[in-house]
Design a protein around this motif. Structure first.
Motif, PDB file in Angstrom:
ATOM      1  N   MET A 142       0.955  -1.202  -0.153  1.00 13.04           N
ATOM      2  CA  MET A 142       0.255   0.057  -0.085  1.00 13.04           C
ATOM      3  C   MET A 142       1.070   1.144   0.058  1.00 13.04           C
ATOM      4  SD  MET A 142      -3.263  -0.581   2.858  1.00 13.04           S
ATOM      5  CE  MET A 142      -2.070  -0.901   3.949  1.00 13.04           C
ATOM      6  N   ASN A 143       0.601   2.283  -0.822  1.00 13.29           N
ATOM      7  CA  ASN A 143       1.077   3.485  -0.630  1.00 13.29           C
ATOM      8  C   ASN A 143       0.770   4.417   0.188  1.00 13.29           C
ATOM      9  OD1 ASN A 143       2.686   2.606  -2.828  1.00 13.29           O
ATOM     10  ND2 ASN A 143       1.832   4.166  -4.305  1.00 13.29           N
ATOM     11  N   MET A 144      -0.682   4.282   0.671  1.00 14.07           N
ATOM     12  CA  MET A 144      -0.997   5.137   1.793  1.00 14.07           C
ATOM     13  C   MET A 144      -1.542   4.297   2.875  1.00 14.07           C
ATOM     14  SD  MET A 144      -3.539   8.431   1.407  1.00 14.07           S
ATOM     15  CE  MET A 144      -4.979   7.731   0.769  1.00 14.07           C
ATOM     16  N   ARG A 145      -1.159   4.441   4.017  1.00 11.58           N
ATOM     17  CA  ARG A 145      -1.697   3.511   5.242  1.00 11.58           C
ATOM     18  C   ARG A 145      -2.776   4.128   5.536  1.00 11.58           C
ATOM     19  NH1 ARG A 145       2.480   0.292   7.450  1.00 11.58           N
ATOM     20  NH2 ARG A 145       0.868  -0.481   8.613  1.00 11.58           N
ATOM     21  N   LYS A 146      -3.633   2.885   6.301  1.00 17.91           N
ATOM     22  CA  LYS A 146      -4.856   3.475   6.855  1.00 17.91           C
ATOM     23  C   LYS A 146      -4.645   4.212   8.083  1.00 17.91           C
ATOM     24  CE  LYS A 146      -7.829  -0.182   5.068  1.00 17.91           C
ATOM     25  NZ  LYS A 146      -8.046  -1.681   5.272  1.00 17.91           N
ATOM     26  N   PRO A 147      -5.456   5.107   8.666  1.00 16.76           N
ATOM     27  CA  PRO A 147      -5.251   5.810   9.917  1.00 16.76           C
ATOM     28  C   PRO A 147      -5.343   4.733  11.025  1.00 16.76           C
ATOM     29  CG  PRO A 147      -7.097   6.784   8.720  1.00 16.76           C
ATOM     30  CD  PRO A 147      -6.582   5.778   7.928  1.00 16.76           C
ATOM     31  N   VAL A 148      -4.385   4.785  12.160  1.00 20.05           N
ATOM     32  CA  VAL A 148      -4.620   3.897  13.247  1.00 20.05           C
ATOM     33  C   VAL A 148      -6.124   4.194  13.935  1.00 20.05           C
ATOM     34  CG1 VAL A 148      -2.256   3.882  13.813  1.00 20.05           C
ATOM     35  CG2 VAL A 148      -3.755   5.803  14.849  1.00 20.05           C
ATOM     36  N   SER A 149      -6.521   3.144  14.444  1.00 19.64           N
ATOM     37  CA  SER A 149      -7.766   2.985  14.928  1.00 19.64           C
ATOM     38  C   SER A 149      -7.987   4.187  15.847  1.00 19.64           C
ATOM     39  CB  SER A 149      -8.277   1.644  15.419  1.00 19.64           C
ATOM     40  OG  SER A 149      -6.986   1.223  16.537  1.00 19.64           O
ATOM     41  N   ASN A 150      -9.197   4.530  15.969  1.00 22.11           N
ATOM     42  CA  ASN A 150      -9.605   5.640  17.100  1.00 22.11           C
ATOM     43  C   ASN A 150      -9.080   6.901  16.585  1.00 22.11           C
ATOM     44  OD1 ASN A 150     -11.053   3.900  18.511  1.00 22.11           O
ATOM     45  ND2 ASN A 150      -9.230   3.272  19.860  1.00 22.11           N
ATOM     46  N   THR A 151      -8.403   7.264  15.264  1.00 21.77           N
ATOM     47  CA  THR A 151      -8.416   8.551  14.813  1.00 21.77           C
ATOM     48  C   THR A 151      -9.285   9.438  14.672  1.00 21.77           C
ATOM     49  OG1 THR A 151      -6.374   7.328  13.619  1.00 21.77           O
ATOM     50  CG2 THR A 151      -7.039   9.813  12.964  1.00 21.77           C
ATOM     51  N   LEU A 152      -9.533  10.413  15.172  1.00 20.06           N
ATOM     52  CA  LEU A 152     -10.305  11.514  15.224  1.00 20.06           C
ATOM     53  C   LEU A 152     -10.531  11.970  13.715  1.00 20.06           C
ATOM     54  CD1 LEU A 152     -10.551  13.515  18.537  1.00 20.06           C
ATOM     55  CD2 LEU A 152     -12.333  11.968  17.425  1.00 20.06           C
ATOM     56  N   LYS A 153     -11.705  12.120  13.152  1.00 13.76           N
ATOM     57  CA  LYS A 153     -11.562  12.722  11.931  1.00 13.76           C
ATOM     58  C   LYS A 153     -11.969  14.441  12.171  1.00 13.76           C
ATOM     59  CE  LYS A 153     -13.983   8.946   9.442  1.00 13.76           C
ATOM     60  NZ  LYS A 153     -15.211   8.551   9.040  1.00 13.76           N
ATOM     61  N   ILE A 154     -10.940  15.271  11.712  1.00 15.91           N
ATOM     62  CA  ILE A 154     -11.060  16.769  12.058  1.00 15.91           C
ATOM     63  C   ILE A 154     -12.287  16.960  11.397  1.00 15.91           C
ATOM     64  CG2 ILE A 154     -10.081  18.856  11.817  1.00 15.91           C
ATOM     65  CD1 ILE A 154      -7.441  17.344  12.638  1.00 15.91           C
ATOM     66  N   ASN A 155     -13.120  17.913  11.882  1.00 19.93           N
ATOM     67  CA  ASN A 155     -14.254  18.610  11.381  1.00 19.93           C
ATOM     68  C   ASN A 155     -15.318  17.802  10.878  1.00 19.93           C
ATOM     69  OD1 ASN A 155     -13.762  21.395  11.688  1.00 19.93           O
ATOM     70  ND2 ASN A 155     -12.666  21.522   9.859  1.00 19.93           N
ATOM     71  N   LYS A 156     -15.263  16.562  11.241  1.00 16.13           N
ATOM     72  CA  LYS A 156     -16.410  15.625  10.932  1.00 16.13           C
ATOM     73  C   LYS A 156     -16.798  14.765  11.952  1.00 16.13           C
ATOM     74  CE  LYS A 156     -16.833  13.649   6.485  1.00 16.13           C
ATOM     75  NZ  LYS A 156     -16.637  12.717   5.440  1.00 16.13           N
ATOM     76  N   PHE A 157     -17.873  15.205  12.751  1.00 14.49           N
ATOM     77  CA  PHE A 157     -18.281  14.469  13.931  1.00 14.49           C
ATOM     78  C   PHE A 157     -19.848  14.739  14.093  1.00 14.49           C
ATOM     79  CE2 PHE A 157     -15.814  18.472  14.674  1.00 14.49           C
ATOM     80  CZ  PHE A 157     -16.757  19.142  14.990  1.00 14.49           C
ATOM     81  N   ASN A 158     -20.411  13.965  14.980  1.00 16.91           N
ATOM     82  CA  ASN A 158     -21.552  14.086  15.153  1.00 16.91           C
ATOM     83  C   ASN A 158     -22.005  15.219  15.819  1.00 16.91           C
ATOM     84  OD1 ASN A 158     -21.927  11.617  13.894  1.00 16.91           O
ATOM     85  ND2 ASN A 158     -22.139  10.279  15.553  1.00 16.91           N
ATOM     86  N   PHE A 159     -23.159  15.907  15.478  1.00 14.18           N
ATOM     87  CA  PHE A 159     -23.773  16.879  16.531  1.00 14.18           C
ATOM     88  C   PHE A 159     -25.433  17.060  16.178  1.00 14.18           C
ATOM     89  CE2 PHE A 159     -23.077  19.181  12.505  1.00 14.18           C
ATOM     90  CZ  PHE A 159     -23.570  20.410  12.654  1.00 14.18           C
ATOM     91  N   ASN A 160     -25.701  17.998  17.035  1.00 19.88           N
ATOM     92  CA  ASN A 160     -27.289  18.270  17.281  1.00 19.88           C
ATOM     93  C   ASN A 160     -27.435  19.337  16.560  1.00 19.88           C
ATOM     94  OD1 ASN A 160     -29.945  18.378  17.485  1.00 19.88           O
ATOM     95  ND2 ASN A 160     -29.803  17.630  19.659  1.00 19.88           N
ATOM     96  N   PHE A 161     -27.989  19.656  15.212  1.00 18.62           N
ATOM     97  CA  PHE A 161     -28.072  21.091  14.648  1.00 18.62           C
ATOM     98  C   PHE A 161     -29.472  21.192  14.437  1.00 18.62           C
ATOM     99  CE2 PHE A 161     -27.288  24.543  11.595  1.00 18.62           C
ATOM    100  CZ  PHE A 161     -26.406  24.947  12.375  1.00 18.62           C
ATOM    101  N   GLY A 162     -30.138  22.145  14.893  1.00 15.05           N
ATOM    102  CA  GLY A 162     -31.560  22.599  14.722  1.00 15.05           C
ATOM    103  C   GLY A 162     -32.442  21.898  16.225  1.00 15.05           C
ATOM    104  N   GLY A 163     -31.811  21.182  17.035  1.00 16.73           N
ATOM    105  CA  GLY A 163     -32.496  21.083  18.224  1.00 16.73           C
ATOM    106  C   GLY A 163     -33.487  20.030  18.002  1.00 16.73           C
ATOM    107  N   SER A 164     -33.540  18.934  17.304  1.00 10.07           N
ATOM    108  CA  SER A 164     -34.391  18.142  16.920  1.00 10.07           C
ATOM    109  C   SER A 164     -34.261  17.114  18.163  1.00 10.07           C
ATOM    110  CB  SER A 164     -34.131  17.379  15.508  1.00 10.07           C
ATOM    111  OG  SER A 164     -33.192  16.849  15.507  1.00 10.07           O
ATOM    112  N   GLY A 165     -33.475  16.924  18.807  1.00  9.19           N
ATOM    113  CA  GLY A 165     -33.084  16.210  19.806  1.00  9.19           C
ATOM    114  C   GLY A 165     -32.347  14.997  19.451  1.00  9.19           C
ATOM    115  N   SER A 166     -32.336  14.698  18.115  1.00  2.87           N
ATOM    116  CA  SER A 166     -31.495  13.712  17.754  1.00  2.87           C
ATOM    117  C   SER A 166     -29.997  14.079  17.294  1.00  2.87           C
ATOM    118  CB  SER A 166     -32.198  12.929  16.597  1.00  2.87           C
ATOM    119  OG  SER A 166     -32.229  13.821  15.442  1.00  2.87           O
TER     120      SER A 166
END
Ligand code: HEC
Length: 209
Positions: free
Chosen positions: A62-86
């Motif tokens: 492989m030329n590009m290795r996979k990121p190590v497990s538990n690597t945080l994706k910067i700017n890509k995460f779950n959040f609650n937009f709009g207050g729908s509760g979910s």
């Protein structure tokens, strides 16, 4: 003698050229034009191919290795937009200057969890520890803007006075994430969920008077 050199130079010049416009002709330092670097997105694994470019040092070449497990994706995460509760998985691509939008729309992902009520005391305690480590040196132990660094850095507001007292949870989270004027972003130091824990604690400091 001189004329021989001239003739040789002119002939090299002439035979170097090719008729085909897409052909660069004879190349004298071809590594300069054709990078020897491994191409992660156009990897050629066929060893018989002239352009074979796999990295023998990595598993499966492989030329590009996979990121190590538990690597945080910067700017890509779950959040609650709009207050729908979910909690909806969406990339947080709100402009860093959009304090008003975030202040109105962004809701705590901790509060939408079913066991929030039971866990809130623990979360608040964790928020206090995080606040002490990351914020108190500027904002002060009780959020009056009187931390040791804050006294010299200047311009650190009190949480419990004026407009800042009215800052909503989304607004505070946005401030931690992107910074504001003289305050720097803390996104690289504090993971999104921990930012919400800090927000819980800052809210208690807003309401202390
Ligand atoms: C280096 C010092 C420094 C640190 C560390 C710091 N801040 Fe600030 N903070 C400031 C300054 C200065 C301002 C005023 C920014 C401005 O001029 O608008 C501010 C403003 C704020 C505001 C008010 C934003 C508004 O609506 O005007 C909040 C809320 C806040 N900080 C929260 C935090 C939290 C939470 C942390 C820790 C994660 C933190 N800050 C860490 C210096 C700091």
């Amino acid at each position: 003698m001189k004329s021989i050199y001239t003739i040789v130079a002119i002939s090299i010049f002439l035979i170097s050229c090719k008729k085909d416009f897409n052909n660069t002709g004879t190349e004298y330092a071809n590594e300069m034009y054709h990078s020897e670097a491994y191409e992660p997105l156009s990897q050629i694994v066929d060893t018989k191919n002239a352009d074979y470019n796999s990295n023998p040092n990595n598993p499966y070449g492989m030329n590009m290795r996979k990121p190590v497990s538990n690597t945080l994706k910067i700017n890509k995460f779950n959040f609650n937009f709009g207050g729908s509760g979910s909690v909806i998985p969406i990339t947080y691509h709100v402009n860093k200057d959009s304090f008003d939008l975030s202040g109105k729309m962004l809701k705590s992902t901790l509060k939408s969890k079913p066991n929030f009520a039971a866990d809130s005391a623990v979360l608040l305690e964790q928020g206090k520890v995080l606040y002490t480590n990351f914020c108190s040196h500027c904002h002060g132990e009780t959020g009056q803007g009187d931390g040791e660094v804050g006294k010299i850095y200047k311009g650190v507001p009190s949480y419990s006075k004026g407009r800042v007292k009215m800052d909503t949870e989304g607004h505070i989270w946005h401030t931690i994430t992107f910074g504001r004027n003289r305050m720097w972003s803390h996104a690289s130091q504090i993971v999104p969920e921990d930012r919400w824990k800090i927000v819980l604690y800052v809210q208690t400091l807003q309401n202390q008077d």
